[in-house]
Design an enzyme around this catalytic site. Structure first.
Site, mmCIF file in Angstrom:
data_model
loop_
_atom_site.group_PDB
_atom_site.id
_atom_site.type_symbol
_atom_site.label_atom_id
_atom_site.label_comp_id
_atom_site.label_asym_id
_atom_site.label_seq_id
_atom_site.Cartn_x
_atom_site.Cartn_y
_atom_site.Cartn_z
ATOM 1 C CE LYS A 24 17.347 32.392 39.405
ATOM 2 N NZ LYS A 24 18.370 32.926 39.856
ATOM 3 C CG ASN A 25 16.683 33.500 43.533
ATOM 4 O OD1 ASN A 25 17.425 33.119 42.864
ATOM 5 N ND2 ASN A 25 16.385 34.709 43.478
ATOM 6 N NE ARG A 68 25.699 38.019 42.886
ATOM 7 C CZ ARG A 68 26.475 38.829 43.297
ATOM 8 N NH1 ARG A 68 27.457 39.210 42.556
ATOM 9 N NH2 ARG A 68 26.462 39.273 44.478
ATOM 10 C CB CYS A 118 21.685 38.505 35.489
ATOM 11 S SG CYS A 118 20.467 37.397 34.662
ATOM 12 N NE ARG A 152 23.822 40.149 40.700
ATOM 13 C CZ ARG A 152 23.206 39.479 40.378
ATOM 14 N NH1 ARG A 152 22.995 38.750 39.222
ATOM 15 N NH2 ARG A 152 22.360 38.850 41.448
ATOM 16 N N PRO A 153 28.699 43.745 43.609
ATOM 17 C CG PRO A 153 28.923 45.429 45.293
ATOM 18 C CD PRO A 153 28.014 44.848 43.833
ATOM 19 C CG ASP A 188 30.972 45.425 49.481
ATOM 20 O OD1 ASP A 188 30.213 44.788 48.459
ATOM 21 O OD2 ASP A 188 30.672 46.453 50.141
ATOM 22 C CG LEU A 189 27.655 44.069 51.817
ATOM 23 C CD1 LEU A 189 26.177 44.495 51.612
ATOM 24 C CD2 LEU A 189 28.144 45.054 52.918
ATOM 25 C CG ASP A 195 14.883 38.678 40.837
ATOM 26 O OD1 ASP A 195 15.893 39.332 40.448
ATOM 27 O OD2 ASP A 195 14.982 37.765 41.471
ATOM 28 N NE ARG A 235 21.682 32.560 35.136
ATOM 29 C CZ ARG A 235 21.345 33.748 35.450
ATOM 30 N NH1 ARG A 235 21.195 34.759 34.921
ATOM 31 N NH2 ARG A 235 21.237 33.714 36.847
HETATM 32 C C1 UD1 Z 1 19.663 37.718 45.145
HETATM 33 C C2 UD1 Z 1 18.855 36.945 43.938
HETATM 34 C C3 UD1 Z 1 18.436 37.882 42.805
HETATM 35 C C4 UD1 Z 1 17.663 39.098 43.321
HETATM 36 C C5 UD1 Z 1 18.395 39.774 44.472
HETATM 37 C C6 UD1 Z 1 17.526 41.015 44.996
HETATM 38 C C7 UD1 Z 1 19.432 34.855 44.159
HETATM 39 C C8 UD1 Z 1 20.396 33.511 43.634
HETATM 40 N N1 UD1 Z 1 19.662 35.771 43.551
HETATM 41 O O1 UD1 Z 1 20.770 38.364 44.340
HETATM 42 O O2 UD1 Z 1 17.671 37.096 42.003
HETATM 43 O O3 UD1 Z 1 17.515 40.091 42.285
HETATM 44 O O4 UD1 Z 1 18.657 38.882 45.464
HETATM 45 O O5 UD1 Z 1 16.374 40.441 45.493
HETATM 46 O O6 UD1 Z 1 19.068 34.807 45.459
HETATM 47 N N2 UD1 Z 1 25.331 44.442 47.527
HETATM 48 C C9 UD1 Z 1 26.511 44.948 47.836
HETATM 49 N N3 UD1 Z 1 27.508 44.275 48.353
HETATM 50 C C10 UD1 Z 1 27.417 42.776 48.544
HETATM 51 C C11 UD1 Z 1 26.288 42.348 48.161
HETATM 52 C C12 UD1 Z 1 25.203 43.189 47.613
HETATM 53 O O7 UD1 Z 1 26.714 46.337 47.793
HETATM 54 O O8 UD1 Z 1 28.323 42.421 48.918
HETATM 55 C C13 UD1 Z 1 24.283 45.210 46.927
HETATM 56 C C14 UD1 Z 1 24.148 44.990 45.327
HETATM 57 O O9 UD1 Z 1 24.895 45.660 44.466
HETATM 58 C C15 UD1 Z 1 22.544 45.164 45.348
HETATM 59 C C16 UD1 Z 1 21.939 44.837 46.675
HETATM 60 O O10 UD1 Z 1 23.042 44.839 47.473
HETATM 61 O O11 UD1 Z 1 22.313 46.533 45.051
HETATM 62 C C17 UD1 Z 1 21.042 43.681 46.796
HETATM 63 O O12 UD1 Z 1 22.030 42.642 46.252
HETATM 64 P P1 UD1 Z 1 21.776 41.100 46.832
HETATM 65 O O13 UD1 Z 1 20.558 40.835 47.874
HETATM 66 O O14 UD1 Z 1 23.046 40.720 47.622
HETATM 67 O O15 UD1 Z 1 21.286 40.232 45.720
HETATM 68 P P2 UD1 Z 1 22.118 38.862 45.148
HETATM 69 O O16 UD1 Z 1 22.179 38.066 46.573
HETATM 70 O O17 UD1 Z 1 22.962 39.081 44.343
#
Ligand code: UD1
Length: 418
Positions: free
Chosen positions: A22-23, A92, A116, A121-122, A124-125, A305, A397
């Protein structure tokens, strides 16, 4: 609304073929917007996240046609840079489209993404990275508005190795002027798979899988046919299910090295595991010993996950375990449901303290998110008696033909419309 009715207690025997990840598929679908060439993605899993992503592509003007299990995407007539809020809220991964849509149109408008409910889940990055490539961003009434005259390569240092931010920046940088270097990039196998796909359509990306990804901008991209990597989380879910129910299950079409952190823990539990090429066979005929601790980490650490499924396993092991969730703030929402099934778990901050009980007892429980929902199904399969798992749209999903695959292994599970 649909639910599962499960009569627990059956051991699992047989083999199960794992779907494409999926990812990996979701960002690859987003990447299809970058090229006018036709892109064929093979063996796409029949899950609602993919169906929603395909709907978004159609809204952008891309033609997406299913050919059996494959999807053919033709983005040559894409003409819209706005991602409808209803669909963005469903998914997402709609946020990945920012990178590819801004690359294509130099404009993008997207509602804040859904997905989910497992924490803040910000994004900002993602946004800081895009700004470094020359994108101007305004946020208004729940929408993110992006525009730029052109995209220019740059050095980007991520504060934490976010999977989505790494992928989004890769997508935006593929056709930018000059070279982009992402430091502290996420190292998940799905990032490497996105790199492979991008290079198949003519991009110049290197370093994915390490902490530094380098993208040299190109002017032209073309079409391709692509087979994404297998789903390590689906594979892990079946392995944990086999460990919980007992029996002997061969999980096929996997990359064992991508789930070595889980295999290590399952062996620590006492499971017999044989790896042969792309097959993992798990055999277990007794109550397992507890693992002392599991801590979720970015790859190659233990995947967040699989945290819920692993906690469900710990609940029926002999002894105590501590499970620590380091990535998402509220990823223990399934715990009160497991307690209804007799689990002895206390959550304090980011830690779940588990005292193993002999068995789960059948109960009616509610899935609140995708992986937590899968954990409840595994608990119900291992339980004594009848369970109902409600709200299974969350599970749909990410797991295609879940009950069908489980029934093939001997589980007693049916889907019922409420
Ligand atoms: C992806 C996966 C999800 C998995 C996660 C962590 C997909 C579609 N989803 O989610 O299944 O659980 O990786 O392996 O691939 N963060 C920030 N700012 C940002 C982005 C992230 O602070 O802009 C933080 C998040 O709050 C979290 C951490 O970074 O604590 C990891 O998140 P991230 O790796 O971005 O997860 P996703 O890409 O949403």
């Amino acid at each position: 609304m649909e639910k599962y009715i499960i009569n627990g207690g059956n051991k699992l025997y047989g083999s199960v073929k794992i779907q494409s990840a999926k990812n990996a598929v979701l960002p690859i679908l987003a990447a299809a917007v970058l090229t006018d060439g036709k892109v064929k993605i093979l063996n796409v899993p029949p899950i609602s996240d993919v169906k929603n992503m395909v709907k978004i592509l159609s809204c952008l003007g891309c033609e997406a046609v299913y050919e059996g299990q494959n999807i053919l995407i033709d983005s040559s007539k894409a003409d819209c840079f706005e991602i409808p809020s209803a669909l963005a809220h469903e998914l997402r991964s709609s946020v990945f489209l920012l990178g590819s849509v801004i690359s294509r149109f130099h404009m993008a408008k997207i509602a804040y993404p859904g997905g989910c409910d497992i924490g803040l889940r910000p994004v900002d990055l993602h946004l800081t990275g895009l700004k470094r490539l020359g994108v101007q961003i305004t946020e208004k009434n729940g929408y993110i508005l992006c525009k730029c005259d052109k995209l220019c390569g740059n050095e980007i240092m991520l504060d934490c190795p976010s999977v989505g931010a790494t992928e989004n920046i890769m997508l935006a940088a593929v056709k930018a002027e000059g070279v982009t270097v992402i430091r502290n990039a996420a190292r998940e196998p799905e990032i490497e798979d996105l790199q492979k796909f991008l290079n198949c359509i003519g991009a110049k990306v290197s370093g994915a899988g390490s902490g530094t990804v380098r993208i040299e901008g190109v002017n032209e991209l073309h079409g391709c046919q692509y087979q994404p990597i297998p789903d390590r989380i689906e594979a892990g879910t079946f392995l944990i299910g086999a460990a919980m129910c007992g029996g002997e299950v061969s999980v096929e079409n996997v990359c064992p090295e991508n789930i070595s952190s889980l295999i290590h823990k399952l062996r620590e539990n006492g499971c017999k595991i044989h790896i042969n090429g792309d097959k993992i066979v798990l055999e277990n005929h007794r109550r397992l010993a507890s693992v002392k601790s599991i801590e979720t980490q970015p790859y190659p650490g233990f995947p967040t996950d699989l945290q819920a499924q692993a906690t469900a396993l710990c609940c029926i092991c002999n002894g105590h375990s501590i499970i620590t969730e380091n990535l998402f703030e509220t990823r223990f929402k399934y715990v009160p449901e497991l307690r209804k099934m007799g689990a002895d778990v206390t959550v304090i901050d980011r830690n779940a303290f588990v005292r193993g009980v002999e068995k789960f007892k059948g109960a009616t429980v509610v899935a609140h998110d995708l992986r937590g929902g899968a954990a409840l199904v595994l608990a119900a399969l291992a339980a004594e008696g009848r369970s109902e798992v409600l709200d299974i749209s969350h599970i749909d999903r990410g797991y295609g033909s879940f009950e069908y695959k489980l029934r093939n292994l001997g589980a007693d599970i049916v889907r019922v419309t409420v």
